[in-house]
Design a protein around this motif. Sequence first.
Motif, PDB file in Angstrom:
ATOM      1  N   VAL A 229      70.204  62.043  -7.778  1.00 14.24           N
ATOM      2  CA  VAL A 229      69.473  61.947  -6.430  1.00 14.24           C
ATOM      3  C   VAL A 229      68.787  60.584  -6.529  1.00 14.24           C
ATOM      4  O   VAL A 229      68.551  59.925  -5.662  1.00 14.24           O
ATOM      5  N   CYS A 230      68.196  60.367  -7.721  1.00 14.28           N
ATOM      6  CA  CYS A 230      67.239  59.094  -7.957  1.00 14.28           C
ATOM      7  C   CYS A 230      68.210  57.957  -7.671  1.00 14.28           C
ATOM      8  O   CYS A 230      67.658  57.199  -6.883  1.00 14.28           O
ATOM      9  N   ILE A 252      71.475  65.406 -11.357  1.00 12.04           N
ATOM     10  CA  ILE A 252      71.413  65.388 -12.839  1.00 12.04           C
ATOM     11  C   ILE A 252      70.267  66.488 -13.056  1.00 12.04           C
ATOM     12  O   ILE A 252      69.127  66.498 -12.609  1.00 12.04           O
ATOM     13  N   CYS A 254      67.681  67.835 -14.937  1.00 16.28           N
ATOM     14  CA  CYS A 254      66.601  67.635 -16.181  1.00 16.28           C
ATOM     15  C   CYS A 254      66.378  69.122 -16.713  1.00 16.28           C
ATOM     16  O   CYS A 254      65.877  69.432 -17.758  1.00 16.28           O
ATOM     17  N   GLU A 261      64.487  69.192  -4.241  1.00 21.69           N
ATOM     18  CA  GLU A 261      63.995  67.693  -4.870  1.00 21.69           C
ATOM     19  C   GLU A 261      63.895  66.831  -3.692  1.00 21.69           C
ATOM     20  O   GLU A 261      64.618  66.891  -2.779  1.00 21.69           O
ATOM     21  N   ASP A 279      60.238  67.426  -8.002  1.00 25.92           N
ATOM     22  CA  ASP A 279      61.002  68.579  -8.067  1.00 25.92           C
ATOM     23  C   ASP A 279      60.151  69.928  -7.727  1.00 25.92           C
ATOM     24  O   ASP A 279      59.153  69.968  -8.090  1.00 25.92           O
TER      25      ASP A 279
END
Length: 313
Positions: A229-230, A252, A254, A261, A279
């Motif tokens: 997403v980042c 992704i 984490c 998110e 998040d």
Amino acid sequence: MTKVIYFAGGCFWGVEHFFKGVDGVREAVPGYANGRGTAPTYEQVYTDTTGFAETVRVSYIPERVSLQELVKLFFAIIDPLSLNRQGHDEGTRYRTGIYYCEPSDLPVLEEAFRLETQLLGTSPVTELRPLESFFPAEDYHQDYLDKNPGGYCHLPLKAFRYLRLVQDLKYLLGDETDQIARMSETAALIYERMHFFWVGFYRVCGDQLVLGPFQGPSACLRIGYGKGVCGTAWQKKETVVVPDVEQFPGHIACSSESRSEIVVPLLCGGEVTAVLDIDSTDTGTFDSIDAAFLGIIAEVLAPETITAPSEIK
Ligand code: SME
């Protein structure tokens, strides 16, 4: 010197309450604007045949809060794509609009509309017109939510929380110039006030995003351009809202606890320098209110995130 602008943003109880809380606002008065005839009653306006819109007259001190900032806050709390409907309220009296008295305000307002159009990808249905008439509402409508705590308010509580957060953040950052210090303070304040699961920054370093100041569980250190997403927010130079991370291809993870998110890019000279990543452990946590206020926070950190010229003549 005090200046005045009029905001129609749905039920005036909540809009009045919101703008009264803005630093630099001296007075917010709910009333009826731009209809036919003189001083209507609430009951007449309620018939939806008078042409009046529930409107709040906002008097502000321009040295303390700018018209641009007020309009940005206004767009953050309305649905600018909803015609004659805000929250549960429907009718032309609940249309959205900005009504101005001074022609010199028009270029600033037009620029704000241009930016909002760019952000939405389409034109807001919000009116932009000169003020034709305004009549303060009956006494019982004044300070309604102060007199009736828990009374109907179409604005979500988080809009009020974000407003306080933005104002406190500006105060806390002061004239600190170190960006790591600024990001650290910002991550801590958002985390503490909004109770999100993870709040942090990834900074652009070459062709990767590298973990920056954050609050929450440990996270991945590096993310590639266009990845997750980042990396997508970096590539698109746009805020990305993900209601359900399992539905986002390439997300992704984490932490397996993260369910939704939002990622907001910070820009400098048209280039992304970092992203703000948040998040939540619930699905569907983030909406247009989060996107708008986190966008305002991104601008506080990286003023060039605003594409508008700094001075409009
Ligand atoms: N989920 C992110 C990675 C960062 S963590 O959420 C902290 C992504 O897909 O880019």
